[in-house]
Design a protein around this motif. Sequence first.
Motif, short mmCIF file in Angstrom:
data_model
loop_
_atom_site.label_atom_id
_atom_site.label_comp_id
_atom_site.label_asym_id
_atom_site.label_seq_id
_atom_site.Cartn_x
_atom_site.Cartn_y
_atom_site.Cartn_z
N PHE A 296 -9.97 -0.11 -1.94
CA PHE A 296 -9.02 0.13 -0.84
C PHE A 296 -9.10 -0.98 0.20
O PHE A 296 -8.08 -1.47 0.69
CB PHE A 296 -9.31 1.47 -0.17
N VAL A 297 -10.33 -1.37 0.56
CA VAL A 297 -10.53 -2.37 1.61
C VAL A 297 -9.98 -3.73 1.17
O VAL A 297 -9.31 -4.43 1.94
CB VAL A 297 -12.02 -2.48 1.98
N LEU A 298 -10.26 -4.12 -0.07
CA LEU A 298 -9.78 -5.41 -0.58
C LEU A 298 -8.25 -5.45 -0.59
O LEU A 298 -7.63 -6.45 -0.23
CB LEU A 298 -10.32 -5.65 -1.99
N ALA A 299 -7.64 -4.33 -0.99
CA ALA A 299 -6.17 -4.28 -1.03
C ALA A 299 -5.58 -4.31 0.38
O ALA A 299 -4.50 -4.87 0.60
CB ALA A 299 -5.71 -3.02 -1.76
N SER A 300 -6.30 -3.70 1.33
CA SER A 300 -5.77 -3.64 2.69
C SER A 300 -5.70 -5.02 3.34
O SER A 300 -4.89 -5.24 4.25
CB SER A 300 -6.62 -2.70 3.55
N ILE A 301 -6.54 -5.95 2.89
CA ILE A 301 -6.50 -7.32 3.41
C ILE A 301 -5.16 -7.96 3.04
O ILE A 301 -4.50 -8.60 3.87
CB ILE A 301 -7.67 -8.16 2.87
N ILE A 302 -4.74 -7.77 1.78
CA ILE A 302 -3.45 -8.30 1.33
C ILE A 302 -2.31 -7.54 2.00
O ILE A 302 -1.29 -8.12 2.39
CB ILE A 302 -3.34 -8.19 -0.20
N ALA A 303 -2.52 -6.21 2.15
CA ALA A 303 -1.48 -5.37 2.73
C ALA A 303 -1.13 -5.78 4.16
O ALA A 303 0.00 -5.57 4.62
CB ALA A 303 -1.93 -3.90 2.71
N LEU A 304 -2.09 -6.37 4.86
CA LEU A 304 -1.84 -6.82 6.23
C LEU A 304 -0.68 -7.81 6.28
O LEU A 304 0.22 -7.70 7.11
CB LEU A 304 -3.10 -7.48 6.79
N PHE A 305 -0.70 -8.78 5.36
CA PHE A 305 0.35 -9.80 5.35
C PHE A 305 1.71 -9.19 4.97
O PHE A 305 2.75 -9.64 5.44
CB PHE A 305 -0.01 -10.91 4.36
N LEU A 306 1.69 -8.17 4.11
CA LEU A 306 2.93 -7.55 3.66
C LEU A 306 3.49 -6.57 4.69
O LEU A 306 4.69 -6.35 4.75
CB LEU A 306 2.69 -6.83 2.33
N ALA A 307 2.59 -5.98 5.49
CA ALA A 307 3.02 -4.96 6.44
C ALA A 307 3.60 -5.57 7.72
O ALA A 307 4.52 -5.01 8.31
CB ALA A 307 1.85 -4.04 6.80
N PHE A 308 3.07 -6.71 8.13
CA PHE A 308 3.54 -7.33 9.37
C PHE A 308 4.93 -7.94 9.18
O PHE A 308 5.23 -8.50 8.12
CB PHE A 308 2.58 -8.42 9.83
#
Length: 296
Positions: free
Chosen positions: A234-246
């Motif tokens: 979950f944590v590793l994916a959330s790092i990538i998700a940051l760029f996609l969410a902003f």
Amino acid sequence: MRYLKIMVKGAIIGLGMIIPGVSGGTLAVLLGIYEELITRISNLKKDFKGSLKFLLPLFLGMVLAFAAMYFPLKLALEHIPFELCMIFVALMVCSTPKIGKDAYASGFKKWDILFSIVAFGICFGLCFIPIGKDLVLNLKMPWYMYPSLFLVGILASVALVVPGISGSMLLLIIGLYKPLLDTISNLFKTPLDAFVILFIFALGLILGFFTIAKLMKYFLSKYEQQTKWAILGFVLASIIALFLAFDFKDLLTPLHIGIGCACFVVITACFIGVFYFLKKKSSIQELDEPISETVE
């Protein structure tokens, strides 16, 4: 002093709650209070006084940080989203090794990688769910929006408890992030509408928070190894998700990129510096102890 530390950690979690892509559960893991948080919530009835001493300063810090930083962060999201994104990416990247170390310490089998992959896929897949149209939240909205707000509160609570899943990002995905921010902004303009909407949402949030916390305690006690490897995914994916969410819009200029990268480098360097300082200090203390024992 302990209560102050808990309040500061609660403040950090409170800040993360309003940033899409940043998980409150992940921040609790990174701050080293996740398991205690889950335990205290689950044992609220059994040890009310002890749990309250931990939960009260934690939630107070969350509320104060949220209230104090809501408007500055809202402005930052509008004007310097890339720089803000890189700051949180740096914090998460630097802290991920600790989560991996904790997962490995709990045990490792080949199948554990599968739990990480599945968790990674779930969190990453959330970023590609189509975002609905923004809704206007007020007392004139359709009747079905009232129970929907309650259910959305429960959904957001899952994101607060489960590391790696961002509550703000889930709200962004289903199209309620901006309407809820607008509702908070209109607290003084239309107080009755804002109060009713936020109260219904908060009821779902609180109910879901305590329910999901008990489930997470069960998984950590019965399937600790698998749960911790899933948390890593979950944590590793959330790092990538940051760029996609902003939403960087037209603010991704060379200047913004340069400042954002500089923020990443500075925070990473500071983190590494502090880490080696503490490690060196710990090594010196370990060397001093045997010498003291020999002298005695």
